[in-house]
Design an enzyme around this catalytic site. Structure first.
Site, PDB file in Angstrom:
ATOM      1  NE  ARG A  54      -3.068  -2.412   3.060  1.00 44.32           N
ATOM      2  CZ  ARG A  54      -3.541  -2.755   4.246  1.00 44.32           C
ATOM      3  NH1 ARG A  54      -3.318  -1.967   5.279  1.00 44.32           N
ATOM      4  NH2 ARG A  54      -4.227  -3.858   4.402  1.00 44.32           N
ATOM      5  CG  ASP A  56       1.621   6.319   2.836  1.00 42.32           C
ATOM      6  OD1 ASP A  56       0.810   5.397   3.014  1.00 42.32           O
ATOM      7  OD2 ASP A  56       2.446   6.677   3.697  1.00 42.32           O
ATOM      8  NE  ARG A 199       6.429  10.386   3.289  1.00 39.75           N
ATOM      9  CZ  ARG A 199       5.131  10.583   3.519  1.00 39.75           C
ATOM     10  NH1 ARG A 199       4.265   9.615   3.297  1.00 39.75           N
ATOM     11  NH2 ARG A 199       4.697  11.754   3.946  1.00 39.75           N
TER      12      ARG A 199
END
Length: 253
Positions: A54, A56, A199
């Site tokens: 998944r 973002d 991130r």
């Protein structure tokens, strides 16, 4: 006599700009939603698509995968051609494979590789493709920081705190940063990734390369298993899923 469904795997890439990530969400434009609708229309059947991961909102994929089940045999080239014409220009289907019945796009993956692009020169062509960072960074220090990330560790410090996941141990087998034109490209490979992990790792490594934190601090951040101790999360538009690896025997060529 039950007809066993065939399982097919799509190899895809996409530009995540303007999408609310991969996963279907009510009233949101998503990659999975658009692809699933297009496939269902083309196949004349209600297709359920399962992705490799998944990504973002705003994250891109150079190479990702998704599987679906369908009764009949399909002509790969015809379906690929029709699907590419049917869907947005921001999504591309590169290949379709027949895979084993027990294959799973997400759970069969043995590793995933991401890249994060940091750009040091204002470039109109990279506005939504990289993180524009004014301050130059120390590449040698960035790579020293990378060395502390490698290995099998609990990555709780780099995971969104709201994530209700018991096991936060990941095995990072590669973490390296290299300079390309006016950019730093950070590359990381692991057996699995947690939500927001890449991130927040990049945000922490930027702090380290700018000497805002030292070696002891970066090790303390990892050992603390506390998200509030790590650096801030860098913007999603600099992140690319570049590869997903599966066992060699998964594909029925």
């Amino acid at each position: 006599f039950l007809h066993i469904m065939n399982r097919y795997l799509l190899e895809i890439s996409y530009d995540g700009l303007g999408y609310s990530g991969w996963q279907i969400q009510p009233k949101e434009k998503t990659i999975q939603g658009e692809l699933q609708d297009a496939l269902s229309t083309l196949m004349g059947s209600n297709i359920k698509l399962t992705g490799a991961g998944r990504t973002d909102t705003g994250v891109h994929a150079v190479k990702s995968f998704a599987h679906f089940d369908f009764k009949q045999e399909i002509n790969y080239e015809t379906i690929k051609h029709k699907l590419n014409r049917f869907i947005s220009k921001k999504i591309a289907i590169h290949n379709i494979y027949l895979v084993n019945h027990d294959f799973h796009a997400r759970y069969s993956a043995v590793s995933r590789t991401y890249e994060y692009w940091i750009n040091f020169r204002k470039d109109p062509f990279l506005i939504n493709r990289s993180f524009y960072h004014l301050k130059p960074m120390n590449l040698k220090l960035f790579n020293e920081g990378c060395s502390y990330i490698i290995g099998e560790k609990d990555f709780s410090s780099f995971c969104k705190s709201k994530v209700d996941l018991k096991n936060k141990i990941c095995n990072v087998t590669e973490a390296v940063c290299y300079s390309s034109k006016n950019m730093f490209v950070f590359r990381i490979k692991s057996n699995r990734f947690l939500h927001n992990m890449v991130r927040s790792i990049v945000g922490t490594l930027i702090d380290f390369s700018l000497e805002k934190i030292n070696q002891k601090k970066i090790c303390d951040i990892i050992n603390s298993k506390d998200r509030t101790k790590a650096g801030s999360s860098v913007p999603s538009h600099g992140l690319y899923l570049v590869d997903v690896e599966y066992p060699k025997n998964s594909f029925n060529e």
